[in-house]
Scaffold this motif. Sequence first.
Motif, mmCIF file in Angstrom:
data_model
loop_
_atom_site.group_PDB
_atom_site.id
_atom_site.type_symbol
_atom_site.label_atom_id
_atom_site.label_comp_id
_atom_site.label_asym_id
_atom_site.label_seq_id
_atom_site.Cartn_x
_atom_site.Cartn_y
_atom_site.Cartn_z
ATOM 1 N N UNK A 161 0.899 -1.028 -0.095
ATOM 2 C CA UNK A 161 -0.021 0.041 -0.096
ATOM 3 C C UNK A 161 0.954 1.337 -0.023
ATOM 4 N N UNK A 162 1.954 1.347 0.939
ATOM 5 C CA UNK A 162 2.929 2.478 0.908
ATOM 6 C C UNK A 162 3.516 2.676 -0.353
ATOM 7 N N UNK A 163 4.163 1.770 -1.138
ATOM 8 C CA UNK A 163 4.841 1.889 -2.229
ATOM 9 C C UNK A 163 3.762 2.032 -3.479
ATOM 10 N N UNK A 165 1.247 3.883 -3.315
ATOM 11 C CA UNK A 165 1.075 5.240 -3.136
ATOM 12 C C UNK A 165 2.067 6.150 -3.631
ATOM 13 N N UNK A 166 3.340 5.721 -3.434
ATOM 14 C CA UNK A 166 4.561 6.346 -3.837
ATOM 15 C C UNK A 166 4.420 6.502 -5.309
ATOM 16 N N UNK A 168 1.725 5.997 -7.406
ATOM 17 C CA UNK A 168 0.730 6.939 -7.929
ATOM 18 C C UNK A 168 0.814 8.371 -7.630
ATOM 19 N N UNK A 169 1.785 8.840 -6.639
ATOM 20 C CA UNK A 169 2.256 10.139 -6.354
ATOM 21 C C UNK A 169 3.211 10.413 -7.731
ATOM 22 N N UNK A 170 4.207 9.623 -7.808
ATOM 23 C CA UNK A 170 5.128 9.831 -8.821
ATOM 24 C C UNK A 170 4.536 10.194 -10.309
#
Lengths: 171, 204
Positions: A161-163, A165-166, A168-170
């Motif tokens: 989940x954390x990665x 999000x990263x 999607x952010x990028x």
Amino acid sequence: MSGLLQALIDGLLNPMTTPAHGLTLLALALLMARQPQRFVVLLIFALALAAGFLAIVLAVETTPARTVLLADAAALGVMVAASWAPKLLAWLLTAIAGAALALDSPPQAVRIAEAYATLAGTAVGACAILVVVAAIAGHANADWQRLGLRILGSWIAASAILVLAVQLRLS
Amino acid sequence: MRDHEHSNIAGALGVALIAALVGASQTASAHIVDGSATGGFMGGFAHPLFGLDHVVAMVAVGLWGAFLGPPAIWLLPITFPMVMATGGAIAILGVPVPGVEIGIALSAIVLGGMIALAARPPIAIAALIVGAFAIFHGHAHGAELPPGTDAVAFSVGFVMATGLLHLAGIAFGLLTRWPAGRIGVRVVGVGIVLVGTAFLSKAI
């Protein structure tokens, strides 16, 4: 010959040296361990992997395979943590994992033969990890062992989940 | 007499645990202030260990789970990482959550208080409390994730360290099987409340 061997080894190690691949394979293996028909899961994974490799050979353009793979790992992790695995959903996620892993493993080799060797190595390495980890997890029958596997599933889901999000952010 | 000895041992263990946590923590908040988290697995693994407020709250989750017994003993440590990751994702996606530092400090106070008072709410309430605080902890750490290929290794290390802190809490919480152990665990709960209060006074 040494180039081919090196390419094969590179492919074999690929699922272990790419954390996103390792994470997904681990989650899938834990889920597979609790499935009554492990062979079917392995077969679906292998077929999806082959389909993905075929797409690479046919020069499919860049895909969001890494993002899909992480989303798949998160879903698999949640299912392991919840100890809930309806057969059809498990098979669907298995197919997605296989195809996404293949599409996220384009070989770097310049020579065609070496590229094929890398793909073959990746396929064997990924399936071997699945079989070995699922066999080990399948023997975890004590309550605390099952609990440990569920906790591991929640860790995999959390990491994915954390990665995700990263990613999607990028993007 | 034996109970008295056990009580002393448990109390000493509790004090030693708090002292070790204070000694191990060089920074006074759950997140690295300048945002310069080191990448890779070890960077992620070390990250939660260098924020005392985070450490005590994670240990408290495990302790409370052990105190509550099954199914809380496994439900809380399974729930927390996933909800925490959701909080982290919210931060990474740039969604603000107000009062994160206060929420983290309150988590230590509330969870420590639950342990100290030997509170046994229904499992749904316990999960709700732990889940709500997990959002704050996740949000504080989410922004620290390094971008790029290192993110997976960092996240795995980070989540593993957090989970191991839970397991440390559970292991210590198993002392509640003995009457003296229950006292020792409740003493640790008081210590966690004190640590949380200190952080709350800084955050306000």
